[in-house]
Design a protein around this motif. Structure first.
Motif, PDB file in Angstrom:
ATOM      1  N   THR A  80      45.201  33.474   1.324  1.00 19.24           N
ATOM      2  CA  THR A  80      45.268  34.571   0.360  1.00 19.24           C
ATOM      3  C   THR A  80      44.663  35.849   0.927  1.00 19.24           C
ATOM      4  N   GLU A  81      43.508  35.750   1.559  1.00 23.86           N
ATOM      5  CA  GLU A  81      42.825  36.943   2.063  1.00 23.86           C
ATOM      6  C   GLU A  81      43.542  37.578   3.249  1.00 23.86           C
ATOM      7  N   MET A  82      43.996  36.787   4.185  1.00 27.03           N
ATOM      8  CA  MET A  82      44.563  37.336   5.416  1.00 27.03           C
ATOM      9  C   MET A  82      46.062  37.607   5.331  1.00 27.03           C
ATOM     10  N   LEU A  83      46.776  36.809   4.532  1.00 25.78           N
ATOM     11  CA  LEU A  83      48.233  36.907   4.516  1.00 25.78           C
ATOM     12  C   LEU A  83      48.807  37.328   3.172  1.00 25.78           C
ATOM     13  N   GLY A  84      47.976  37.368   2.147  1.00 27.29           N
ATOM     14  CA  GLY A  84      48.471  37.755   0.831  1.00 27.29           C
ATOM     15  C   GLY A  84      49.204  36.665   0.086  1.00 27.29           C
ATOM     16  N   VAL A  85      49.012  35.409   0.484  1.00 28.09           N
ATOM     17  CA  VAL A  85      49.616  34.311  -0.270  1.00 28.09           C
ATOM     18  C   VAL A  85      49.016  34.341  -1.672  1.00 28.09           C
ATOM     19  N   LYS A  86      49.872  34.231  -2.661  1.00 28.12           N
ATOM     20  CA  LYS A  86      49.422  34.320  -4.054  1.00 28.12           C
ATOM     21  C   LYS A  86      48.707  33.035  -4.480  1.00 28.12           C
ATOM     22  N   GLU A  87      47.560  33.204  -5.127  1.00 29.10           N
ATOM     23  CA  GLU A  87      46.840  32.042  -5.658  1.00 29.10           C
ATOM     24  C   GLU A  87      47.712  31.268  -6.629  1.00 29.10           C
ATOM     25  N   ALA A  88      48.533  31.971  -7.398  1.00 34.46           N
ATOM     26  CA  ALA A  88      49.423  31.311  -8.359  1.00 34.46           C
ATOM     27  C   ALA A  88      50.411  30.391  -7.642  1.00 34.46           C
ATOM     28  N   THR A  89      50.888  30.814  -6.475  1.00 37.74           N
ATOM     29  CA  THR A  89      51.808  29.972  -5.701  1.00 37.74           C
ATOM     30  C   THR A  89      51.084  28.728  -5.213  1.00 37.74           C
ATOM     31  N   LEU A  90      49.890  28.911  -4.679  1.00 36.00           N
ATOM     32  CA  LEU A  90      49.097  27.774  -4.208  1.00 36.00           C
ATOM     33  C   LEU A  90      48.806  26.802  -5.350  1.00 36.00           C
ATOM     34  N   ALA A 110      54.668  33.756   6.236  1.00 33.25           N
ATOM     35  CA  ALA A 110      55.461  34.473   7.243  1.00 33.25           C
ATOM     36  C   ALA A 110      55.672  35.926   6.846  1.00 33.25           C
ATOM     37  N   GLU A 111      56.017  36.151   5.585  1.00 31.91           N
ATOM     38  CA  GLU A 111      56.244  37.525   5.140  1.00 31.91           C
ATOM     39  C   GLU A 111      54.945  38.331   5.176  1.00 31.91           C
ATOM     40  N   GLY A 112      53.825  37.693   4.826  1.00 32.33           N
ATOM     41  CA  GLY A 112      52.537  38.371   4.881  1.00 32.33           C
ATOM     42  C   GLY A 112      52.129  38.711   6.304  1.00 32.33           C
ATOM     43  N   ALA A 113      52.346  37.791   7.224  1.00 30.95           N
ATOM     44  CA  ALA A 113      52.016  38.039   8.634  1.00 30.95           C
ATOM     45  C   ALA A 113      52.863  39.173   9.184  1.00 30.95           C
ATOM     46  N   ARG A 114      54.138  39.149   8.878  1.00 30.03           N
ATOM     47  CA  ARG A 114      55.032  40.202   9.372  1.00 30.03           C
ATOM     48  C   ARG A 114      54.613  41.561   8.830  1.00 30.03           C
ATOM     49  N   ALA A 115      54.320  41.636   7.545  1.00 33.19           N
ATOM     50  CA  ALA A 115      53.940  42.908   6.931  1.00 33.19           C
ATOM     51  C   ALA A 115      52.602  43.415   7.474  1.00 33.19           C
ATOM     52  N   ARG A 170      54.539  15.777   6.842  1.00 35.09           N
ATOM     53  CA  ARG A 170      55.369  16.787   6.177  1.00 35.09           C
ATOM     54  C   ARG A 170      54.900  18.166   6.635  1.00 35.09           C
ATOM     55  N   VAL A 171      55.825  18.954   7.173  1.00 37.28           N
ATOM     56  CA  VAL A 171      55.481  20.280   7.674  1.00 37.28           C
ATOM     57  C   VAL A 171      56.537  21.268   7.183  1.00 37.28           C
ATOM     58  N   CYS A 172      56.050  22.399   6.676  1.00 33.07           N
ATOM     59  CA  CYS A 172      56.920  23.457   6.178  1.00 33.07           C
ATOM     60  C   CYS A 172      56.820  24.666   7.101  1.00 33.07           C
ATOM     61  N   PHE A 173      57.950  25.288   7.335  1.00 32.82           N
ATOM     62  CA  PHE A 173      58.061  26.418   8.252  1.00 32.82           C
ATOM     63  C   PHE A 173      58.766  27.568   7.553  1.00 32.82           C
ATOM     64  N   ALA A 174      58.492  28.780   8.015  1.00 33.06           N
ATOM     65  CA  ALA A 174      59.277  29.941   7.585  1.00 33.06           C
ATOM     66  C   ALA A 174      59.343  30.934   8.730  1.00 33.06           C
ATOM     67  N   LEU A 175      60.424  31.693   8.753  1.00 34.43           N
ATOM     68  CA  LEU A 175      60.598  32.761   9.720  1.00 34.43           C
ATOM     69  C   LEU A 175      61.032  33.996   8.939  1.00 34.43           C
ATOM     70  N   ALA A 176      60.240  35.071   9.067  1.00 30.31           N
ATOM     71  CA  ALA A 176      60.521  36.319   8.361  1.00 30.31           C
ATOM     72  C   ALA A 176      60.826  37.414   9.374  1.00 30.31           C
ATOM     73  N   ALA A 177      61.939  38.084   9.169  1.00 30.62           N
ATOM     74  CA  ALA A 177      62.330  39.221  10.017  1.00 30.62           C
ATOM     75  C   ALA A 177      62.980  40.254   9.118  1.00 30.62           C
TER      76      ALA A 177
END
Length: 159
Positions: free
Chosen positions: A55-65, A80-85, A111-118
């Motif tokens: 949440t602090e570094m990437l802006g992941v929403k607490e509500a999503t978590l 991914a979107e937070g890192a890119r931004a 179980r591993v989840c991935f995302a790629l944001a461009a």
């Protein structure tokens, strides 16, 4: 896949990269920085192991978590979107998963989840069930999948 080729092609195309990693703890960034000249491509890597870091570094929403948990495609997308931004890069890849040992009936080990944001494509996300391979194998396979996602983008995009 040769990471040196990935770095060379990204540099040639002017593509910059950021990583957002949880269960791999920086292994993707390390694989990239193992290559001389990677500073032309890799801007930064975020290691966000805790939910607070996400949440602090990437802006992941607490509500999503709270709604879906850290090991989910939704969180991978927000990472991914937070890192890119935050890095201002062309593309960012994220990883969140359960390397083990452990897991649960609902979120098993492997179980591993991935995302790629461009900027020029819709954010891609996926979940891979690697199974209980053991911590080292799950992390290595996750690193390799993230690098493959970067490879596909770098070699196949119009960027």
């Amino acid at each position: 896949m040769d990471v040196a080729d990935l770095i060379a092609k990204a540099a040639q195309k002017g593509i910059t990269v950021a990583t957002a990693e949880s269960c791999t703890g920086g292994m993707v960034a390390a694989a990239l920085t193992d290559i001389p000249g990677s500073s032309a491509v890799l801007d930064r890597g975020f290691v966000t192991y805790s939910n607070t870091a996400k949440t602090e570094m990437l802006g992941v929403k607490e509500a999503t978590l709270d709604r879906v948990g850290a090991v989910s495609e939704e969180v991978a997308v927000e990472m991914a979107e937070g890192a890119r931004a935050r890095a201002g890069v062309t593309v960012a890849v994220s990883i969140t998963g359960i390397a083990g040992p452990g897991g649960s009936e609902h979120k098993p080990e492997g179980r591993v989840c991935f995302a790629l944001a461009a900027g020029n494509v819709e954010t891609h996300s996926e979940t891979i069930e690697l199974g209980p391979l053991g911590r080292d194998e799950v992390r290595a396979a996750s690193r390799d999948r993230a690098l493959a996602l970067l490879w596909d983008y770098i070699f196949n995009s119009d960027q």
